[in-house]
Design a protein around this motif. Structure first.
Motif, short mmCIF file in Angstrom:
data_model
loop_
_atom_site.label_atom_id
_atom_site.label_comp_id
_atom_site.label_asym_id
_atom_site.label_seq_id
_atom_site.Cartn_x
_atom_site.Cartn_y
_atom_site.Cartn_z
N UNK A 2 26.63 -7.76 -16.06
CA UNK A 2 26.69 -9.14 -16.54
C UNK A 2 28.13 -9.64 -16.67
N UNK A 3 29.03 -8.78 -17.16
CA UNK A 3 30.42 -9.17 -17.35
C UNK A 3 31.34 -8.67 -16.24
N UNK A 4 30.76 -8.15 -15.16
CA UNK A 4 31.53 -7.74 -13.98
C UNK A 4 32.55 -6.64 -14.29
N UNK A 5 32.21 -5.77 -15.25
CA UNK A 5 33.07 -4.63 -15.58
C UNK A 5 32.57 -3.43 -14.77
N UNK A 6 32.68 -3.52 -13.45
CA UNK A 6 31.91 -2.62 -12.59
C UNK A 6 32.76 -1.63 -11.81
N UNK A 7 33.92 -1.24 -12.33
CA UNK A 7 34.64 -0.15 -11.68
C UNK A 7 33.81 1.13 -11.71
N UNK A 8 33.15 1.35 -12.84
CA UNK A 8 32.25 2.49 -12.96
C UNK A 8 31.33 2.23 -14.15
N UNK A 9 30.18 2.88 -14.13
CA UNK A 9 29.30 2.82 -15.28
C UNK A 9 29.78 3.80 -16.33
N UNK A 10 29.29 3.65 -17.54
CA UNK A 10 29.59 4.63 -18.58
C UNK A 10 29.10 6.01 -18.15
N UNK A 11 27.93 6.07 -17.54
CA UNK A 11 27.38 7.36 -17.14
C UNK A 11 28.21 8.03 -16.06
N UNK A 12 29.12 7.29 -15.42
CA UNK A 12 30.02 7.88 -14.42
C UNK A 12 31.35 8.32 -15.04
N UNK A 53 16.78 -6.00 -27.04
CA UNK A 53 17.39 -7.18 -27.64
C UNK A 53 18.80 -7.40 -27.11
N UNK A 54 19.54 -6.33 -26.86
CA UNK A 54 20.88 -6.47 -26.28
C UNK A 54 20.79 -7.18 -24.95
N UNK A 55 19.90 -6.74 -24.07
CA UNK A 55 19.78 -7.36 -22.75
C UNK A 55 19.25 -8.79 -22.85
N UNK A 56 18.27 -9.00 -23.73
CA UNK A 56 17.72 -10.35 -23.88
C UNK A 56 18.81 -11.34 -24.29
N UNK A 57 19.71 -10.90 -25.15
CA UNK A 57 20.78 -11.79 -25.60
C UNK A 57 21.77 -12.08 -24.49
N UNK A 58 22.36 -11.05 -23.94
CA UNK A 58 23.44 -11.28 -22.98
C UNK A 58 22.94 -12.03 -21.74
N UNK A 59 21.82 -11.59 -21.19
CA UNK A 59 21.33 -12.20 -19.97
C UNK A 59 20.56 -13.50 -20.22
N UNK A 60 20.07 -13.68 -21.44
CA UNK A 60 19.27 -14.86 -21.73
C UNK A 60 20.03 -16.02 -22.33
N UNK A 61 21.18 -15.74 -22.96
CA UNK A 61 21.93 -16.78 -23.66
C UNK A 61 23.11 -17.31 -22.85
N UNK A 62 23.76 -16.43 -22.10
CA UNK A 62 24.96 -16.83 -21.36
C UNK A 62 24.55 -17.47 -20.03
N UNK A 63 24.03 -18.67 -20.11
CA UNK A 63 23.49 -19.31 -18.90
C UNK A 63 24.56 -19.67 -17.89
N UNK A 64 25.82 -19.82 -18.34
CA UNK A 64 26.88 -20.12 -17.38
C UNK A 64 27.19 -18.91 -16.50
N UNK A 65 26.85 -17.71 -16.98
CA UNK A 65 27.05 -16.50 -16.19
C UNK A 65 25.76 -16.12 -15.47
N UNK A 66 24.63 -16.27 -16.12
CA UNK A 66 23.33 -15.88 -15.57
C UNK A 66 22.36 -17.06 -15.66
N UNK A 67 22.53 -18.06 -14.79
CA UNK A 67 21.75 -19.30 -14.94
C UNK A 67 20.24 -19.12 -14.80
N UNK A 68 19.78 -18.08 -14.14
CA UNK A 68 18.34 -17.88 -13.99
C UNK A 68 17.70 -17.35 -15.26
N UNK A 69 18.50 -16.74 -16.14
CA UNK A 69 17.96 -16.16 -17.36
C UNK A 69 17.15 -14.90 -17.14
N UNK A 70 17.16 -14.35 -15.93
CA UNK A 70 16.41 -13.13 -15.65
C UNK A 70 17.07 -11.95 -16.36
N UNK A 71 16.26 -11.18 -17.08
CA UNK A 71 16.74 -10.01 -17.82
C UNK A 71 16.42 -8.76 -17.00
#
Length: 335
Positions: free
Chosen positions: A237-247, A272-290
């Motif tokens: 969501x925030x494009x912090x994609x150099x690596x995942x935490x699991x990597x 709830x974490x995913x519902x908030x970030x992907x559902x509220x920040x419509x300027x980043x995720x305009x479709x609202x798909x979680x």
């Protein structure tokens, strides 16, 4: 907290609007008093999560009640849409903004969590989350549970403050600077600072179990709330994609260690974490798909950090289970 708006291409966090203190030493107009205040948080918010964890670790549940705003909100602020009737059962309000406006008529700054509300008046007393963490640890000591840990040990306070400052700029706020940047340059600057700091902290934690000393401190709480949201929200969501935490092997094992420590993982609701970030920040995720993923079950896998020694709670003990009304679904349970 909430995302700030900026007229520049770089993300700038809004200033806090009600920076009061609740103290036992008479240094503020708000005295420590059991049952007088209600902490308002949200499972989605890392800033609120920090205070919720501190409250859990110190055992303040019997004297400082907890209200949980749901993951969805709009320009009217955080709301209690998960509670019966859509209102907080103690404060009787639908929108957190109502408590801010009772404190400051015409309030025009950010309506953020965490916030502490005086129950009799329904007024927000403070949303100064960092002061609140420190004051819960140092001013509410008369109400700590037996065996409560020292999250700000005097011998390490300068070191905790130094690391906490680095974490705020590069990690806690750094992921937001990546996600809400309005131009390539500020985004890349924040991205590089974030992963450089994660690399440095990984090196530090390769040889010691916790960030400062041999026990859990506020620095670990501060770092962990970003790590636990990293793959679920910040990586994509925030494009912090150099690596995942699991990597990131050291940080992934460190994060799992704390997740499995009472007071940490039992405050987390990934949905709830995913519902908030992907559902509220419509300027980043305009479709609202979680997104459905990632699979959280790995958080329960062995971490092996015990080999580094350390005493999670120092001379204290783990907190007991959270109150029934505050329990979150286990990631081992189907949703």
């Amino acid at each position: 907290m909430g995302a700030a708006q900026s007229s520049t291409d770089e993300f700038v966090r809004e200033p806090l609007g009600v920076q009061e203190r609740i103290t036992a030493d008479g240094s503020s107009p708000w005295p420590v008093e059991p049952h007088r205040y209600r902490l308002i948080g949200a499972r989605a918010c890392p800033w609120a999560n920090r205070v919720i964890i501190v409250r859990r670790l110190l055992g303040l549940e019997p004297v400082l009640s907890l209200g949980i705003a749901g993951p969805l909100h709009d320009d009217r602020s955080w709301r209690f849409h998960l509670d019966p009737g859509g209102v907080d059962p103690v404060l009787g309000i639908e929108w957190l903004r109502e408590a801010y406006e009772r404190a400051i008529p015409g309030y025009d700054k950010g309506v953020t969590v965490p916030a502490v509300v005086e129950i009799p008046t329904g007024k927000v007393v403070t949303n100064a989350y960092q002061d609140l963490e420190f004051d819960l640890a140092t001013q509410w000591t008369a109400h700590h549970r037996p065996g409560a840990p020292d999250l700000f040990p005097a011998a390490h306070r300068d070191e905790i403050a130094e690391i906490s400052g680095q974490l705020f700029h590069d990690v806690n706020n750094g992921v937001y600077k990546c996600g809400f940047a309005k131009a390539q340059g500020p985004y890349e600057q924040a991205y590089d600072a974030l992963f450089a700091r994660l690399d440095a902290l990984s090196e530090r934690l390769a040889g010691q179990r916790y960030l400062v000393g041999d026990t859990i401190t506020e620095a670990d709480v501060r770092f962990w709330v970003t790590l636990v949201r990293f793959d679920a929200a910040y990586h994509g969501h925030f494009k912090c994609n150099q690596s995942t935490l699991t990597d990131m092997p050291v940080l992934w094992s460190y994060a799992r260690d704390l997740f499995q420590t009472p007071g940490f993982g039992d405050t987390i609701d990934f949905e709830q974490i995913k519902q908030h970030y992907y559902g509220v920040h419509t300027e980043i995720n305009p479709t609202g798909i979680v997104p459905k993923g990632p699979d959280p079950s790995g958080w329960l896998s062995p971490h092996g950090r015990e080999e580094l020694g350390g005493r999670p709670f120092g001379d204290g003990t783990p907190p007991g289970p959270p109150p029934i009304a505050e329990r979150v679904p286990s990631i081992a349970e189907p949703r």
